[in-house]
Motif scaffolding. Structure first.
Motif, PDB file in Angstrom:
ATOM      1  N   SER A  71       0.837  -1.196   0.000  1.00  0.00           N
ATOM      2  CA  SER A  71       0.000   0.000   0.000  1.00  0.00           C
ATOM      3  C   SER A  71       0.869   1.241   0.000  1.00  0.00           C
ATOM      4  O   SER A  71       2.083   1.160   0.220  1.00  0.00           O
ATOM      5  N   GLY A  72       0.233   2.387  -0.217  1.00  0.00           N
ATOM      6  CA  GLY A  72       0.947   3.648  -0.099  1.00  0.00           C
ATOM      7  C   GLY A  72       1.212   3.961   1.367  1.00  0.00           C
ATOM      8  O   GLY A  72       2.339   4.198   1.770  1.00  0.00           O
ATOM      9  N   ASN A  73       0.169   3.935   2.182  1.00  0.00           N
ATOM     10  CA  ASN A  73       0.280   4.216   3.611  1.00  0.00           C
ATOM     11  C   ASN A  73      -0.649   3.312   4.394  1.00  0.00           C
ATOM     12  O   ASN A  73      -1.757   3.026   3.957  1.00  0.00           O
ATOM     13  N   VAL A  74      -0.189   2.915   5.574  1.00  0.00           N
ATOM     14  CA  VAL A  74      -0.985   2.102   6.484  1.00  0.00           C
ATOM     15  C   VAL A  74      -0.933   2.781   7.848  1.00  0.00           C
ATOM     16  O   VAL A  74       0.144   3.010   8.391  1.00  0.00           O
ATOM     17  N   GLY A  75      -2.110   3.122   8.375  1.00  0.00           N
ATOM     18  CA  GLY A  75      -2.201   3.795   9.664  1.00  0.00           C
ATOM     19  C   GLY A  75      -1.902   2.860  10.825  1.00  0.00           C
ATOM     20  O   GLY A  75      -1.804   1.638  10.662  1.00  0.00           O
ATOM     21  N   PRO A  76      -1.794   3.428  12.023  1.00  0.00           N
ATOM     22  CA  PRO A  76      -1.378   2.644  13.196  1.00  0.00           C
ATOM     23  C   PRO A  76      -2.358   1.537  13.595  1.00  0.00           C
ATOM     24  O   PRO A  76      -1.925   0.450  13.974  1.00  0.00           O
ATOM     25  N   ASN A  77      -3.660   1.782  13.516  1.00  0.00           N
ATOM     26  CA  ASN A  77      -4.619   0.744  13.911  1.00  0.00           C
ATOM     27  C   ASN A  77      -4.628  -0.416  12.924  1.00  0.00           C
ATOM     28  O   ASN A  77      -4.635  -1.582  13.315  1.00  0.00           O
ATOM     29  N   ALA A  78      -4.623  -0.075  11.642  1.00  0.00           N
ATOM     30  CA  ALA A  78      -4.574  -1.130  10.625  1.00  0.00           C
ATOM     31  C   ALA A  78      -3.267  -1.901  10.731  1.00  0.00           C
ATOM     32  O   ALA A  78      -3.251  -3.137  10.638  1.00  0.00           O
ATOM     33  N   PHE A  79      -2.168  -1.182  10.931  1.00  0.00           N
ATOM     34  CA  PHE A  79      -0.867  -1.842  11.033  1.00  0.00           C
ATOM     35  C   PHE A  79      -0.848  -2.832  12.196  1.00  0.00           C
ATOM     36  O   PHE A  79      -0.345  -3.941  12.070  1.00  0.00           O
ATOM     37  N   MET A  80      -1.445  -2.429  13.323  1.00  0.00           N
ATOM     38  CA  MET A  80      -1.484  -3.297  14.501  1.00  0.00           C
ATOM     39  C   MET A  80      -2.254  -4.592  14.191  1.00  0.00           C
ATOM     40  O   MET A  80      -1.810  -5.686  14.528  1.00  0.00           O
ATOM     41  N   VAL A  81      -3.406  -4.467  13.519  1.00  0.00           N
ATOM     42  CA  VAL A  81      -4.201  -5.656  13.173  1.00  0.00           C
ATOM     43  C   VAL A  81      -3.429  -6.551  12.207  1.00  0.00           C
ATOM     44  O   VAL A  81      -3.392  -7.771  12.377  1.00  0.00           O
ATOM     45  N   LEU A  82      -2.799  -5.946  11.205  1.00  0.00           N
ATOM     46  CA  LEU A  82      -2.016  -6.736  10.246  1.00  0.00           C
ATOM     47  C   LEU A  82      -0.860  -7.443  10.943  1.00  0.00           C
ATOM     48  O   LEU A  82      -0.592  -8.624  10.685  1.00  0.00           O
ATOM     49  N   GLN A  83      -0.195  -6.733  11.844  1.00  0.00           N
ATOM     50  CA  GLN A  83       0.937  -7.311  12.576  1.00  0.00           C
ATOM     51  C   GLN A  83       0.474  -8.486  13.438  1.00  0.00           C
ATOM     52  O   GLN A  83       1.123  -9.532  13.480  1.00  0.00           O
ATOM     53  N   GLN A  84      -0.656  -8.315  14.113  1.00  0.00           N
ATOM     54  CA  GLN A  84      -1.199  -9.398  14.948  1.00  0.00           C
ATOM     55  C   GLN A  84      -1.598 -10.607  14.108  1.00  0.00           C
ATOM     56  O   GLN A  84      -1.583 -11.732  14.582  1.00  0.00           O
ATOM     57  N   SER A  85      -1.954 -10.356  12.858  1.00  0.00           N
ATOM     58  CA  SER A  85      -2.320 -11.441  11.944  1.00  0.00           C
ATOM     59  C   SER A  85      -1.111 -12.003  11.209  1.00  0.00           C
ATOM     60  O   SER A  85      -1.258 -12.821  10.300  1.00  0.00           O
ATOM     61  N   GLU A  86       0.090 -11.521  11.574  1.00  0.00           N
ATOM     62  CA  GLU A  86       1.358 -11.949  10.969  1.00  0.00           C
ATOM     63  C   GLU A  86       1.398 -11.674   9.475  1.00  0.00           C
ATOM     64  O   GLU A  86       1.904 -12.474   8.685  1.00  0.00           O
ATOM     65  N   ILE A  87       0.840 -10.527   9.075  1.00  0.00           N
ATOM     66  CA  ILE A  87       0.862 -10.090   7.683  1.00  0.00           C
ATOM     67  C   ILE A  87       1.912  -8.994   7.554  1.00  0.00           C
ATOM     68  O   ILE A  87       1.876  -7.999   8.279  1.00  0.00           O
ATOM     69  N   LYS A  88       2.848  -9.181   6.642  1.00  0.00           N
ATOM     70  CA  LYS A  88       3.911  -8.198   6.429  1.00  0.00           C
ATOM     71  C   LYS A  88       3.383  -7.043   5.576  1.00  0.00           C
ATOM     72  O   LYS A  88       2.512  -7.237   4.735  1.00  0.00           O
TER      73      LYS A  88
END
Length: 169
Positions: A71-88
């Motif tokens: 993506s171009g930009n990923v905000g902090p809340n979305a990033f946290m969910v992606l990180q918890q889902s082990e998505i780079k």
């Protein structure tokens, strides 16, 4: 490997959308080795959310069983969910969806380790609904541009734009 790319449509020639949580949808691509095998477009359920768009978008992408997001930009809340889902997460600019997928397949994109946008990035840049009231020594009245959520801003503090809570007139 499955990859999701922020997109405006299923057209791979279109640029990668700069906002993850509020983009129209995602191109979900299956990558095998260095080759993009199959793609499909999935609507973003977070695009119309008043709040929590990034979280809704990240959960929708995670439900597609992807291992990476571009993506171009990923905000902090979305990033946290992606990180918890082990998505780079991989950040790109000025690339089409097709180019971004190809560069990912060739190992040319760099993973980001934290959010790439402030919270509420991509919210409307509309006019404030109330009169702005500056605080301090400058002029404090006027109808300035706000953040789109009822915030007005007027000139104030004698040194630039003062910020005040918008009030209905």
């Amino acid at each position: 490997m499955k990859v999701a790319v922020s997109a405006v449509s299923e057209d791979l020639k279109q640029p990668v959308n700069l906002v993850f949580g509020r983009c129209p949808g995602y191109v979900i691509a299956e990558i095998d080795g260095k080759e993009v095998k199959e793609t499909k477009f999935v609507q973003n359920p977070g695009i119309s959310s008043g709040m929590g768009a990034g979280i809704a978008a990240a959960q929708a992408v995670a439900s597609q069983n992807v291992q990476a997001v571009i993506s171009g930009n990923v905000g902090p809340n979305a990033f946290m969910v992606l990180q918890q889902s082990e998505i780079k997460v991989y950040r790109v600019a000025d690339l089409s969806v097709e180019q971004a997928l190809q560069q990912f397949a060739e190992g040319k994109l760099e993973e980001v380790k934290s959010s790439t946008a402030p919270g509420h990035f991509g919210m409307g840049q509309g006019k404030g609904m109330g009169a702005g009231r500056g605080q301090g020594m400058g002029q404090g009245t006027g109808r300035g541009a706000g953040g789109g959520m009822g915030q007005g801003s007027g000139t104030g503090r004698g040194m630039g734009a003062g910020q005040g809570r918008g009030r209905p007139m």
